[in-house]
Scaffold this motif. Structure first.
Motif, mmCIF file in Angstrom:
data_model
loop_
_atom_site.group_PDB
_atom_site.id
_atom_site.type_symbol
_atom_site.label_atom_id
_atom_site.label_comp_id
_atom_site.label_asym_id
_atom_site.label_seq_id
_atom_site.Cartn_x
_atom_site.Cartn_y
_atom_site.Cartn_z
ATOM 1 N N GLU A 30 0.835 -1.206 0.000
ATOM 2 C CA GLU A 30 0.000 0.000 0.000
ATOM 3 C C GLU A 30 0.869 1.255 0.000
ATOM 4 O O GLU A 30 0.560 2.225 -0.698
ATOM 5 C CB GLU A 30 -0.927 0.002 1.208
ATOM 6 C CG GLU A 30 -2.045 -0.990 1.108
ATOM 7 C CD GLU A 30 -2.972 -0.962 2.315
ATOM 8 O OE1 GLU A 30 -3.087 0.106 2.949
ATOM 9 O OE2 GLU A 30 -3.573 -2.007 2.603
ATOM 10 N N LYS A 59 -4.052 12.148 -12.377
ATOM 11 C CA LYS A 59 -4.744 11.344 -11.356
ATOM 12 C C LYS A 59 -6.236 11.298 -11.629
ATOM 13 O O LYS A 59 -6.868 10.251 -11.466
ATOM 14 C CB LYS A 59 -4.521 11.935 -9.962
ATOM 15 C CG LYS A 59 -3.376 11.347 -9.218
ATOM 16 C CD LYS A 59 -3.449 11.785 -7.780
ATOM 17 C CE LYS A 59 -2.076 12.138 -7.302
ATOM 18 N NZ LYS A 59 -2.038 12.565 -5.928
ATOM 19 N N LYS A 95 -1.757 -1.185 -6.785
ATOM 20 C CA LYS A 95 -1.718 -2.133 -5.664
ATOM 21 C C LYS A 95 -2.057 -3.541 -6.143
ATOM 22 O O LYS A 95 -1.361 -4.511 -5.790
ATOM 23 C CB LYS A 95 -2.703 -1.683 -4.585
ATOM 24 C CG LYS A 95 -2.739 -2.568 -3.386
ATOM 25 C CD LYS A 95 -3.737 -2.039 -2.364
ATOM 26 C CE LYS A 95 -3.965 -3.014 -1.247
ATOM 27 N NZ LYS A 95 -4.982 -2.564 -0.301
ATOM 28 N N GLU A 118 -4.271 4.182 -7.850
ATOM 29 C CA GLU A 118 -3.592 3.583 -6.694
ATOM 30 C C GLU A 118 -4.047 2.141 -6.486
ATOM 31 O O GLU A 118 -3.231 1.249 -6.250
ATOM 32 C CB GLU A 118 -3.849 4.399 -5.430
ATOM 33 C CG GLU A 118 -3.122 3.871 -4.208
ATOM 34 C CD GLU A 118 -3.309 4.739 -2.962
ATOM 35 O OE1 GLU A 118 -2.892 4.285 -1.893
ATOM 36 O OE2 GLU A 118 -3.866 5.843 -3.072
ATOM 37 N N ASN A 122 1.284 6.768 -6.597
ATOM 38 C CA ASN A 122 0.102 7.597 -6.837
ATOM 39 C C ASN A 122 0.388 9.066 -6.510
ATOM 40 O O ASN A 122 -0.026 9.970 -7.244
ATOM 41 C CB ASN A 122 -1.075 7.078 -6.008
ATOM 42 C CG ASN A 122 -2.374 7.744 -6.389
ATOM 43 O OD1 ASN A 122 -2.691 7.853 -7.567
ATOM 44 N ND2 ASN A 122 -3.121 8.197 -5.403
ATOM 45 N N ASP A 123 1.106 9.317 -5.416
ATOM 46 C CA ASP A 123 1.408 10.692 -5.016
ATOM 47 C C ASP A 123 2.345 11.393 -5.995
ATOM 48 O O ASP A 123 2.349 12.613 -6.084
ATOM 49 C CB ASP A 123 2.030 10.718 -3.610
ATOM 50 C CG ASP A 123 1.020 10.345 -2.528
ATOM 51 O OD1 ASP A 123 -0.197 10.320 -2.829
ATOM 52 O OD2 ASP A 123 1.456 10.055 -1.389
ATOM 53 N N ALA A 170 2.306 1.720 -3.480
ATOM 54 C CA ALA A 170 1.241 2.176 -4.378
ATOM 55 C C ALA A 170 0.903 3.633 -4.105
ATOM 56 O O ALA A 170 0.704 4.423 -5.037
ATOM 57 C CB ALA A 170 -0.002 1.296 -4.210
ATOM 58 N N ARG A 171 0.867 4.023 -2.834
ATOM 59 C CA ARG A 171 0.555 5.406 -2.475
ATOM 60 C C ARG A 171 1.659 6.351 -2.965
ATOM 61 O O ARG A 171 1.395 7.421 -3.489
ATOM 62 C CB ARG A 171 0.357 5.538 -0.972
ATOM 63 C CG ARG A 171 -0.168 6.905 -0.554
ATOM 64 C CD ARG A 171 -0.548 7.075 0.905
ATOM 65 N NE ARG A 171 -0.307 6.068 1.911
ATOM 66 C CZ ARG A 171 -0.989 4.923 2.110
ATOM 67 N NH1 ARG A 171 -1.953 4.598 1.352
ATOM 68 N NH2 ARG A 171 -0.700 4.094 3.077
#
Length: 79
Positions: A7, A22, A33, A29, A14-15, A10-11
């Motif tokens: 996680e 996005k 994951k 995300e 994503n960030d 993945a975060r």
């Protein structure tokens, strides 16, 4: 691999994606994951706990073999 670590990775991915992209990706995300879990599931890996347990078993077996070798050598000594 730990689900929390997946996680976190993945975060982080994503960030790092710009806000406009996005919005287009939607659940990017979650997709990352899922892909990470699928790919990591294909790897032949063990958890740290499993490795530690196996190392302890190996250590005990090594000690037992060494003891048996000493016992055998003692039995083979001429008296």
């Amino acid at each position: 691999m730990d689900a929390k670590k997946i996680e976190d990775i993945a975060r982080q991915i994503n960030d790092s994606i710009p806000a406009g992209i996005k919005d287009l990706a939607g659940s990017f995300e979650q997709r990352v994951k899922t892909i990470l879990q699928q790919q990591l599931g294909k790897l032949d890996v063990v958890t740290r706990e499993e490795l530690d347990v196996q190392q302890q078993l190996l250590l005990r077996l090594r000690q037992r073999v060494e003891q048996l070798e000493r016992d055998l050598a003692a039995m083979q000594k001429p008296e």
